[in-house]
Design a protein around this motif. Structure first.
Motif, PDB file in Angstrom:
ATOM      1  N   GLY A 101     -39.376 -55.945  17.420  1.00  0.00           N
ATOM      2  CA  GLY A 101     -38.058 -56.556  17.379  1.00  0.00           C
ATOM      3  C   GLY A 101     -36.998 -55.691  16.731  1.00  0.00           C
ATOM      4  O   GLY A 101     -35.806 -55.988  16.833  1.00  0.00           O
ATOM      5  N   ARG A 102     -37.403 -54.627  16.052  1.00  0.00           N
ATOM      6  CA  ARG A 102     -36.449 -53.746  15.379  1.00  0.00           C
ATOM      7  C   ARG A 102     -36.516 -52.309  15.894  1.00  0.00           C
ATOM      8  O   ARG A 102     -35.500 -51.608  15.931  1.00  0.00           O
ATOM      9  CB  ARG A 102     -36.705 -53.706  13.875  1.00  0.00           C
ATOM     10  CG  ARG A 102     -36.620 -55.034  13.175  1.00  0.00           C
ATOM     11  CD  ARG A 102     -36.754 -54.837  11.653  1.00  0.00           C
ATOM     12  NE  ARG A 102     -38.014 -54.234  11.264  1.00  0.00           N
ATOM     13  CZ  ARG A 102     -38.129 -53.043  10.689  1.00  0.00           C
ATOM     14  NH1 ARG A 102     -37.055 -52.299  10.444  1.00  0.00           N
ATOM     15  NH2 ARG A 102     -39.329 -52.574  10.351  1.00  0.00           N
ATOM     16  N   ILE A 103     -37.707 -51.882  16.251  1.00  0.00           N
ATOM     17  CA  ILE A 103     -37.940 -50.480  16.625  1.00  0.00           C
ATOM     18  C   ILE A 103     -38.540 -50.453  18.030  1.00  0.00           C
ATOM     19  O   ILE A 103     -39.472 -51.219  18.318  1.00  0.00           O
ATOM     20  CB  ILE A 103     -38.864 -49.802  15.597  1.00  0.00           C
ATOM     21  CG1 ILE A 103     -38.141 -49.724  14.236  1.00  0.00           C
ATOM     22  CG2 ILE A 103     -39.287 -48.436  16.070  1.00  0.00           C
ATOM     23  CD1 ILE A 103     -38.973 -49.139  13.111  1.00  0.00           C
ATOM     24  N   THR A 104     -38.006 -49.551  18.862  1.00  0.00           N
ATOM     25  CA  THR A 104     -38.413 -49.486  20.265  1.00  0.00           C
ATOM     26  C   THR A 104     -38.704 -48.054  20.671  1.00  0.00           C
ATOM     27  O   THR A 104     -37.891 -47.158  20.425  1.00  0.00           O
ATOM     28  CB  THR A 104     -37.314 -50.049  21.175  1.00  0.00           C
ATOM     29  OG1 THR A 104     -36.991 -51.387  20.774  1.00  0.00           O
ATOM     30  CG2 THR A 104     -37.772 -50.067  22.632  1.00  0.00           C
ATOM     31  N   ILE A 105     -39.849 -47.866  21.307  1.00  0.00           N
ATOM     32  CA  ILE A 105     -40.212 -46.555  21.823  1.00  0.00           C
ATOM     33  C   ILE A 105     -39.848 -46.465  23.306  1.00  0.00           C
ATOM     34  O   ILE A 105     -39.926 -47.464  24.032  1.00  0.00           O
ATOM     35  CB  ILE A 105     -41.716 -46.277  21.613  1.00  0.00           C
ATOM     36  CG1 ILE A 105     -42.049 -44.810  21.893  1.00  0.00           C
ATOM     37  CG2 ILE A 105     -42.572 -47.204  22.467  1.00  0.00           C
ATOM     38  CD1 ILE A 105     -43.468 -44.417  21.483  1.00  0.00           C
ATOM     39  N   ALA A 154     -46.345 -51.587  16.528  1.00  0.00           N
ATOM     40  CA  ALA A 154     -46.940 -52.217  15.358  1.00  0.00           C
ATOM     41  C   ALA A 154     -46.203 -53.523  15.057  1.00  0.00           C
ATOM     42  O   ALA A 154     -44.990 -53.629  15.267  1.00  0.00           O
ATOM     43  CB  ALA A 154     -46.857 -51.280  14.157  1.00  0.00           C
ATOM     44  N   ASP A 155     -46.943 -54.507  14.573  1.00  0.00           N
ATOM     45  CA  ASP A 155     -46.336 -55.807  14.279  1.00  0.00           C
ATOM     46  C   ASP A 155     -45.169 -55.680  13.292  1.00  0.00           C
ATOM     47  O   ASP A 155     -44.194 -56.414  13.382  1.00  0.00           O
ATOM     48  CB  ASP A 155     -47.387 -56.763  13.711  1.00  0.00           C
ATOM     49  CG  ASP A 155     -48.380 -57.218  14.769  1.00  0.00           C
ATOM     50  OD1 ASP A 155     -49.468 -57.690  14.387  1.00  0.00           O
ATOM     51  OD2 ASP A 155     -48.068 -57.097  15.973  1.00  0.00           O
ATOM     52  N   LEU A 177     -37.544 -42.834  19.616  1.00  0.00           N
ATOM     53  CA  LEU A 177     -37.809 -44.009  18.789  1.00  0.00           C
ATOM     54  C   LEU A 177     -36.468 -44.524  18.296  1.00  0.00           C
ATOM     55  O   LEU A 177     -35.820 -43.900  17.456  1.00  0.00           O
ATOM     56  CB  LEU A 177     -38.720 -43.660  17.605  1.00  0.00           C
ATOM     57  CG  LEU A 177     -39.317 -44.856  16.874  1.00  0.00           C
ATOM     58  CD1 LEU A 177     -40.330 -45.581  17.767  1.00  0.00           C
ATOM     59  CD2 LEU A 177     -39.978 -44.428  15.574  1.00  0.00           C
ATOM     60  N   GLN A 178     -36.034 -45.641  18.881  1.00  0.00           N
ATOM     61  CA  GLN A 178     -34.794 -46.285  18.470  1.00  0.00           C
ATOM     62  C   GLN A 178     -35.104 -47.262  17.354  1.00  0.00           C
ATOM     63  O   GLN A 178     -35.856 -48.215  17.549  1.00  0.00           O
ATOM     64  CB  GLN A 178     -34.150 -47.015  19.636  1.00  0.00           C
ATOM     65  CG  GLN A 178     -32.855 -47.736  19.273  1.00  0.00           C
ATOM     66  CD  GLN A 178     -31.752 -46.784  18.851  1.00  0.00           C
ATOM     67  OE1 GLN A 178     -31.526 -45.764  19.505  1.00  0.00           O
ATOM     68  NE2 GLN A 178     -31.060 -47.120  17.770  1.00  0.00           N
ATOM     69  N   MET A 179     -34.542 -47.009  16.179  1.00  0.00           N
ATOM     70  CA  MET A 179     -34.831 -47.820  14.999  1.00  0.00           C
ATOM     71  C   MET A 179     -33.565 -48.549  14.564  1.00  0.00           C
ATOM     72  O   MET A 179     -32.591 -47.911  14.149  1.00  0.00           O
ATOM     73  CB  MET A 179     -35.368 -46.938  13.876  1.00  0.00           C
ATOM     74  CG  MET A 179     -36.604 -46.148  14.282  1.00  0.00           C
ATOM     75  SD  MET A 179     -37.404 -45.325  12.904  1.00  0.00           S
ATOM     76  CE  MET A 179     -36.173 -44.091  12.530  1.00  0.00           C
ATOM     77  N   ASN A 180     -33.585 -49.858  14.653  1.00  0.00           N
ATOM     78  CA  ASN A 180     -32.469 -50.713  14.251  1.00  0.00           C
ATOM     79  C   ASN A 180     -32.863 -51.567  13.051  1.00  0.00           C
ATOM     80  O   ASN A 180     -34.050 -51.740  12.769  1.00  0.00           O
ATOM     81  CB  ASN A 180     -32.041 -51.609  15.415  1.00  0.00           C
ATOM     82  CG  ASN A 180     -31.615 -50.826  16.641  1.00  0.00           C
ATOM     83  OD1 ASN A 180     -31.046 -49.745  16.539  1.00  0.00           O
ATOM     84  ND2 ASN A 180     -31.891 -51.378  17.820  1.00  0.00           N
ATOM     85  N   SER A 181     -31.862 -52.097  12.386  1.00  0.00           N
ATOM     86  CA  SER A 181     -32.099 -52.988  11.236  1.00  0.00           C
ATOM     87  C   SER A 181     -33.128 -52.385  10.273  1.00  0.00           C
ATOM     88  O   SER A 181     -34.090 -53.055   9.867  1.00  0.00           O
ATOM     89  CB  SER A 181     -32.570 -54.365  11.721  1.00  0.00           C
ATOM     90  OG  SER A 181     -31.640 -54.944  12.593  1.00  0.00           O
ATOM     91  N   LEU A 182     -32.912 -51.140   9.933  1.00  0.00           N
ATOM     92  CA  LEU A 182     -33.879 -50.428   9.091  1.00  0.00           C
ATOM     93  C   LEU A 182     -33.982 -51.060   7.699  1.00  0.00           C
ATOM     94  O   LEU A 182     -32.997 -51.574   7.151  1.00  0.00           O
ATOM     95  CB  LEU A 182     -33.503 -48.958   8.989  1.00  0.00           C
ATOM     96  CG  LEU A 182     -33.878 -48.135  10.221  1.00  0.00           C
ATOM     97  CD1 LEU A 182     -33.133 -46.809  10.244  1.00  0.00           C
ATOM     98  CD2 LEU A 182     -35.377 -47.903  10.270  1.00  0.00           C
TER      99      LEU A 182
END
Length: 121
Positions: free
Chosen positions: A65-69, A60-61, A80-85
């Protein structure tokens, strides 16, 4: 019986990271697409990201850049790697898998039970 078991949710502060995991278990023949969706209070469930069994991804837009599957086909697991939450990432996150329970059988969609992610400001 097919189950999708999620783990990794929790409470974090803005800017921190979390990694969600979802493992498929039970009796089935093969898995096609897997993905993550989320639902915030008072809102509809929305797509976060999907990944094919060949590794093609769609994000999703709002999370690019922050979340990667990613996925490990040998472990039948999607991550699901979630950065800069951000606080607006707060939601219940649901795992999804489209799979074939037996060879030449129909393809059906399955959902996990959901895992809460809360991001404080």
């Amino acid at each position: 019986q097919v189950q999708l078991v999620e783990s990794g949710g929790g409470l974090v502060q803005a800017g921190e990271s979390l990694r969600l995991s979802c493992a498929a278990s039970g009796r089935y023949f093969s898995i096609d697409n897997m993905g993550w969706y989320r639902q915030a209070p008072g809102k509809q469930r929305e797509l976060v990201a999907t990944i094919t069994n060949g590794g093609h991804t769609n994000h999703a837009d709002s999370v690019k850049g922050r979340i990667t599957i990613s996925r490990d086909n040998a472990k039948n697991t999607v991550y699901l790697q979630m950065n800069s939450l951000k606080p607006e990432d707060t939601a219940v996150y649901y795992c999804y898998a489209r799979l074939e329970r037996y060879r030449w059988g129909p393809w059906d969609g399955y959902w996990g039970q959901g895992t809460q992610v809360t991001v404080s400001s």
